[in-house]
Write a protein that holds these residues in place. Structure first.
Motif, short mmCIF file in Angstrom:
data_model
loop_
_atom_site.label_atom_id
_atom_site.label_comp_id
_atom_site.label_asym_id
_atom_site.label_seq_id
_atom_site.Cartn_x
_atom_site.Cartn_y
_atom_site.Cartn_z
N ASP A 47 0.81 -1.21 0.00
CA ASP A 47 0.00 0.00 0.00
C ASP A 47 0.85 1.26 0.00
OD1 ASP A 47 -2.32 -1.50 0.13
OD2 ASP A 47 -2.49 -1.35 2.31
N ARG A 48 2.14 1.10 0.26
CA ARG A 48 3.04 2.26 0.36
C ARG A 48 4.44 1.77 0.03
NH1 ARG A 48 5.70 4.10 5.17
NH2 ARG A 48 6.51 6.17 4.82
N ARG A 72 5.44 4.50 -11.40
CA ARG A 72 4.28 4.29 -12.27
C ARG A 72 3.34 3.24 -11.66
NH1 ARG A 72 5.81 3.35 -18.16
NH2 ARG A 72 6.23 1.26 -17.44
N CYS A 74 2.86 2.68 -8.49
CA CYS A 74 2.11 3.35 -7.42
C CYS A 74 1.00 4.22 -7.99
CB CYS A 74 3.06 4.18 -6.55
SG CYS A 74 4.14 3.18 -5.52
N GLN A 75 1.30 4.93 -9.07
CA GLN A 75 0.31 5.79 -9.70
C GLN A 75 -0.86 4.96 -10.24
OE1 GLN A 75 1.72 7.89 -13.19
NE2 GLN A 75 0.43 9.66 -12.71
N GLN A 76 -0.53 3.86 -10.93
CA GLN A 76 -1.57 3.00 -11.50
C GLN A 76 -2.45 2.36 -10.43
OE1 GLN A 76 0.92 0.42 -13.85
NE2 GLN A 76 0.78 1.72 -15.67
N GLN A 77 -1.86 2.05 -9.29
CA GLN A 77 -2.61 1.42 -8.20
C GLN A 77 -3.27 2.45 -7.28
OE1 GLN A 77 -3.02 -1.95 -8.14
NE2 GLN A 77 -1.93 -1.75 -10.08
N GLN A 78 -3.14 3.74 -7.65
CA GLN A 78 -3.67 4.85 -6.86
C GLN A 78 -3.15 4.82 -5.43
OE1 GLN A 78 -7.87 4.36 -7.69
NE2 GLN A 78 -7.70 5.68 -9.50
N LEU A 79 -1.87 4.49 -5.32
CA LEU A 79 -1.17 4.51 -4.04
C LEU A 79 -0.50 5.88 -3.87
CD1 LEU A 79 0.58 1.01 -4.22
CD2 LEU A 79 -1.53 1.60 -3.02
N LYS A 81 2.36 8.68 -3.62
CA LYS A 81 3.65 8.84 -4.30
C LYS A 81 4.72 8.16 -3.45
CE LYS A 81 4.48 13.04 -6.41
NZ LYS A 81 5.07 14.40 -6.54
#
Length: 165
Positions: A47-48, A72, A74-79, A81
């Motif tokens: 998650d992080r 990318r 993290c961005q795709q998983q809406q996690l 930054k």
């Protein structure tokens, strides 16, 4: 004294920590590539993401591309930054020069990690697999921004030609 190239990993309460040490060159990137694949496939619940480069003395474009791939992911998983710790001036110059500060929260101070991390083993890749790994990393760099695209697109094109892609 040169620190040997090593990668360490820990997942604590779904926060994933990656520590990269020494000279980070493509010749020793297969463990990092495998770790990235395990994160993307959700084999590892995350998650992080926190990356520690405080003991990295050199980082090549393949490893920078893998960092871009992590951002990318993290961005795709809406996690959130990912956080990147680095106190190494030369490494930081490279990170900012390739605009990784757009994809990471870069903190220029030591980490205060209080848990043990496991070493990440290198994987046995064929020449073709290693070439594809380098290609993926550079494609991630190109996708990061237009400045990187102009710098690394020729490398991507050459790799694609060599790999018959």
């Amino acid at each position: 004294m040169t620190i040997p190239h090593q990668i360490f990993f820990a997942c604590v309460e779904q926060s994933c920590y990656i520590k990269l040490c020494g000279e980070l060159r493509y010749t020793h990137a297969t463990g990092m590539d495998d770790l990235l694949a395990r994160l993307v496939s959700k084999e590892i619940a995350c998650d992080r993401l926190v990356i520690d480069l405080n003991q990295a003395s050199f980082i090549d474009s393949t490893h920078i591309g893998m960092l871009a791939s992590l951002a990318r992911f993290c961005q795709q998983q809406q996690l959130p930054k990912p956080t990147l710790f680095s106190t190494q001036a030369e490494v930081n110059t490279l990170l900012y020069g390739l605009c990784l500060d757009q994809a990471f929260d870069i903190i220029e101070q030591p980490t205060m990690q209080q848990f043990s991390m496991d070493p990440v083993a290198e994987k046995n890749y064929s020449e073709q697999q290693q070439g594809l790994m380098i290609l993926r990393a550079h494609q991630a760099l190109v996708a990061l921004n237009d400045k990187n695209k102009s710098a690394f697109q020729p490398v991507v094109d050459l790799l694609k030609q060599q790999l018959g892609e």
